[in-house]
Write a protein that holds these residues in place. Structure first.
Motif, PDB file in Angstrom:
ATOM      1  N   HIS A   1     -16.578  16.281  -1.474  1.00  0.00           N
ATOM      2  CA  HIS A   1     -16.069  17.648  -1.551  1.00  0.00           C
ATOM      3  C   HIS A   1     -14.779  17.689  -2.384  1.00  0.00           C
ATOM      4  O   HIS A   1     -14.633  18.510  -3.293  1.00  0.00           O
ATOM      5  CB  HIS A   1     -15.836  18.139  -0.119  1.00  0.00           C
ATOM      6  CG  HIS A   1     -15.139  19.440   0.034  1.00  0.00           C
ATOM      7  ND1 HIS A   1     -15.572  20.607  -0.538  1.00  0.00           N
ATOM      8  CD2 HIS A   1     -14.019  19.751   0.741  1.00  0.00           C
ATOM      9  CE1 HIS A   1     -14.748  21.592  -0.193  1.00  0.00           C
ATOM     10  NE2 HIS A   1     -13.800  21.091   0.579  1.00  0.00           N
ATOM     11  N   TYR A   2     -13.851  16.771  -2.101  1.00  0.00           N
ATOM     12  CA  TYR A   2     -12.594  16.744  -2.848  1.00  0.00           C
ATOM     13  C   TYR A   2     -12.788  16.211  -4.265  1.00  0.00           C
ATOM     14  O   TYR A   2     -12.124  16.679  -5.202  1.00  0.00           O
ATOM     15  CB  TYR A   2     -11.505  15.989  -2.074  1.00  0.00           C
ATOM     16  CG  TYR A   2     -10.800  16.936  -1.150  1.00  0.00           C
ATOM     17  CD1 TYR A   2      -9.636  17.581  -1.540  1.00  0.00           C
ATOM     18  CD2 TYR A   2     -11.342  17.256   0.098  1.00  0.00           C
ATOM     19  CE1 TYR A   2      -9.013  18.499  -0.723  1.00  0.00           C
ATOM     20  CE2 TYR A   2     -10.726  18.175   0.933  1.00  0.00           C
ATOM     21  CZ  TYR A   2      -9.572  18.797   0.522  1.00  0.00           C
ATOM     22  OH  TYR A   2      -8.959  19.724   1.331  1.00  0.00           O
TER      23      TYR A   2
ATOM     24  N   THR B   1      -9.016  23.069  -3.522  1.00  0.00           N
ATOM     25  CA  THR B   1      -9.917  22.639  -2.452  1.00  0.00           C
ATOM     26  C   THR B   1      -9.251  22.787  -1.098  1.00  0.00           C
ATOM     27  O   THR B   1      -9.891  23.216  -0.123  1.00  0.00           O
ATOM     28  CB  THR B   1     -10.382  21.193  -2.701  1.00  0.00           C
ATOM     29  OG1 THR B   1     -10.933  21.100  -4.024  1.00  0.00           O
ATOM     30  CG2 THR B   1     -11.446  20.774  -1.693  1.00  0.00           C
TER      31      THR B   1
ATOM     32  N   GLY C   1     -13.964  19.091  -6.235  1.00  0.00           N
ATOM     33  CA  GLY C   1     -12.837  19.997  -6.468  1.00  0.00           C
ATOM     34  C   GLY C   1     -11.928  19.485  -7.573  1.00  0.00           C
ATOM     35  O   GLY C   1     -11.482  20.255  -8.439  1.00  0.00           O
TER      36      GLY C   1
ATOM     37  N   PHE D   1     -11.120  29.528  -3.988  1.00  0.00           N
ATOM     38  CA  PHE D   1     -10.906  28.306  -4.769  1.00  0.00           C
ATOM     39  C   PHE D   1     -10.193  28.635  -6.078  1.00  0.00           C
ATOM     40  O   PHE D   1      -9.237  27.960  -6.472  1.00  0.00           O
ATOM     41  CB  PHE D   1     -12.261  27.628  -5.045  1.00  0.00           C
ATOM     42  CG  PHE D   1     -12.162  26.334  -5.793  1.00  0.00           C
ATOM     43  CD1 PHE D   1     -11.861  25.155  -5.134  1.00  0.00           C
ATOM     44  CD2 PHE D   1     -12.389  26.285  -7.162  1.00  0.00           C
ATOM     45  CE1 PHE D   1     -11.769  23.949  -5.823  1.00  0.00           C
ATOM     46  CE2 PHE D   1     -12.297  25.092  -7.859  1.00  0.00           C
ATOM     47  CZ  PHE D   1     -11.991  23.926  -7.188  1.00  0.00           C
TER      48      PHE D   1
ATOM     49  N   GLY E   1      -7.139  20.834  -8.815  1.00  0.00           N
ATOM     50  CA  GLY E   1      -8.391  20.698  -8.071  1.00  0.00           C
ATOM     51  C   GLY E   1      -8.166  20.445  -6.593  1.00  0.00           C
ATOM     52  O   GLY E   1      -8.846  21.018  -5.736  1.00  0.00           O
TER      53      GLY E   1
ATOM     54  N   TYR F   1     -13.651  19.951 -10.885  1.00  0.00           N
ATOM     55  CA  TYR F   1     -13.567  21.348 -11.316  1.00  0.00           C
ATOM     56  C   TYR F   1     -12.176  21.680 -11.853  1.00  0.00           C
ATOM     57  O   TYR F   1     -12.050  22.449 -12.813  1.00  0.00           O
ATOM     58  CB  TYR F   1     -13.916  22.287 -10.169  1.00  0.00           C
ATOM     59  CG  TYR F   1     -15.378  22.324  -9.798  1.00  0.00           C
ATOM     60  CD1 TYR F   1     -16.363  21.784 -10.607  1.00  0.00           C
ATOM     61  CD2 TYR F   1     -15.789  22.906  -8.602  1.00  0.00           C
ATOM     62  CE1 TYR F   1     -17.695  21.822 -10.259  1.00  0.00           C
ATOM     63  CE2 TYR F   1     -17.125  22.967  -8.246  1.00  0.00           C
ATOM     64  CZ  TYR F   1     -18.077  22.417  -9.076  1.00  0.00           C
ATOM     65  OH  TYR F   1     -19.396  22.464  -8.721  1.00  0.00           O
TER      66      TYR F   1
ATOM     67  N   HIS G   1     -15.490  30.620  -3.406  1.00  0.00           N
ATOM     68  CA  HIS G   1     -15.155  30.188  -4.759  1.00  0.00           C
ATOM     69  C   HIS G   1     -14.094  31.085  -5.401  1.00  0.00           C
ATOM     70  O   HIS G   1     -13.367  30.629  -6.288  1.00  0.00           O
ATOM     71  CB  HIS G   1     -16.417  30.052  -5.603  1.00  0.00           C
ATOM     72  CG  HIS G   1     -17.150  28.777  -5.318  1.00  0.00           C
ATOM     73  ND1 HIS G   1     -17.213  27.732  -6.199  1.00  0.00           N
ATOM     74  CD2 HIS G   1     -17.827  28.360  -4.214  1.00  0.00           C
ATOM     75  CE1 HIS G   1     -17.887  26.739  -5.671  1.00  0.00           C
ATOM     76  NE2 HIS G   1     -18.281  27.095  -4.456  1.00  0.00           N
TER      77      HIS G   1
END
Length: 159
Positions: A74-75, A16, A78, A147, A12, A81, A144
């Motif tokens: 934000h992190y 990111t 990430g 990502f 993740g 995810y 994405h």
């Protein structure tokens, strides 16, 4: 179990970081500037009060640490995810990563931006209230995808 968790977290973070590097490169090449995570931090801050959707996040009460909170959020997303990718694919993916599951997951995660974050910021469902929603949507899909490349690449490095 700990091995799976730390690799999921690293995936993740790596994804990111790559997405952020892409955003910096795009911002410089296009002249559109760098991402501003302060509005996202303000949005995260107001979640504690149960306020998810704003007409305009700019009109919400400011928070002194909103830029830092935006970056942290934000992190954190990430990382979440990255963990969820392994939950959905199974830990075997860590030993033999392939791009397709990472890419599918990367595209699926666009939905959180389109149907939660963007309306939460007051820019509409899938950026519908922005001057050029199609451009924003395409850039979201590209980001994405980058990502996803970051998840896949980090998994390759860690296997």
């Amino acid at each position: 179990m700990f091995d799976i968790l730390w690799r999921s977290i690293a995936i993740g973070i790596g994804a990111t970081v790559l997405m952020d590097l892409w955003a910096i490169l795009y911002g410089r090449l296009s002249g559109e500037g760098l991402p501003n995570w302060a509005p996202v931090g303000r949005w995260f801050y107001h979640l504690k009060n149960g306020k998810v959707f704003h007409d305009s996040i700019a009109e919400a009460a400011p928070y002194e640490g909103e830029l830092a909170l935006g970056w942290i959020g934000h992190y954190a997303v990430g990382i979440l995810y990255g963990i969820l990718l392994i939950v959905f694919t199974g830990p075997g993916w860590l030993d033999a990563p392939t791009f397709l599951p990472a890419w599918i997951w990367g595209i699926v995660t666009v939905a959180a931006g389109w149907f939660l974050l963007q309306p939460g910021l007051g820019i509409g469902w899938a950026a519908s209230k922005t001057p050029n929603p199609t451009k924003v949507r395409i850039l979201n899909l590209v980001a994405h995808t980058v990502f996803a490349l970051g998840m896949y690449g980090t998994a390759l490095i860690l296997r």
